[in-house]
Design an enzyme around this catalytic site. Structure first.
Site, mmCIF file in Angstrom:
data_model
loop_
_atom_site.group_PDB
_atom_site.id
_atom_site.type_symbol
_atom_site.label_atom_id
_atom_site.label_comp_id
_atom_site.label_asym_id
_atom_site.label_seq_id
_atom_site.Cartn_x
_atom_site.Cartn_y
_atom_site.Cartn_z
ATOM 1 N N GLU A 114 0.864 -1.178 0.000
ATOM 2 C CA GLU A 114 0.000 0.000 0.000
ATOM 3 C C GLU A 114 0.896 1.222 0.000
ATOM 4 O OE1 GLU A 114 -1.946 -1.421 3.343
ATOM 5 O OE2 GLU A 114 -0.645 -0.413 4.756
ATOM 6 N N TYR A 131 5.879 1.166 -8.933
ATOM 7 C CA TYR A 131 5.113 -0.068 -8.791
ATOM 8 C C TYR A 131 4.362 -0.418 -10.079
ATOM 9 C CZ TYR A 131 6.168 0.781 -3.885
ATOM 10 O OH TYR A 131 6.809 1.021 -2.706
#
Length: 144
Positions: free
Chosen positions: A101, A113
């Site tokens: 997260e 990411y």
């Protein structure tokens, strides 16, 4: 560059990177060195640590807890190298899925990411404190 597991000797050398994560302390980092289901990877260049990545393992899954590069080494591709190396090691360990997260405002991390195949699957409203902010949750299937 050398990708390796971290040691106690790395902690003082990574202090600047550790301090960049408001919720992380040196004591927290020590837990990664002394716990069988946690990993602390260090990236070294010219015999000096330049950043770290920490993970928690749970069965065939893992959670990327933190990734940080020393401030003076940002923008040199170390984060990319560190993440790719960790993904390779997790595949060797037969980890199936990696979760993470990230703060919704952390555009650099989100780009890293997403460029490495992580897919967003939900948001957590007001997840972070100081300041209050939403989290974006990502996952990556390591074998597909």
């Amino acid at each position: 560059m050398i990708f390796r597991l971290g040691t106690k000797e790395d902690i003082p050398l990574l202090e600047n990177a550790i301090e960049r994560i408001p919720t992380l302390t040196k004591e927290d980092v020590l837990l990664y060195l002394n716990c069988p289901y946690r990993l602390l990877y260090v990236l070294e260049d010219e015999n000096k640590p330049v950043g770290f990545l920490s993970l928690t393992l749970e069965g065939a899954e893992a959670e990327l807890d933190d990734i940080a590069i020393l401030e003076e080494n940002e923008g040199k591709g170390y984060g990319q190298f560190l993440l790719k190396s960790a993904l390779e090691d997790l595949r060797r360990k037969e980890i199936q899925t990696l979760f993470l997260e990230v703060r919704k405002s952390n555009v650099k991390a989100i780009r890293l990411y997403e460029n490495n195949g992580f897919l967003s699957y939900r948001e957590r409203k007001n997840y972070y404190l100081s300041p209050i902010e939403d989290a974006v949750c990502y996952r990556k299937e390591l074998f597909s």
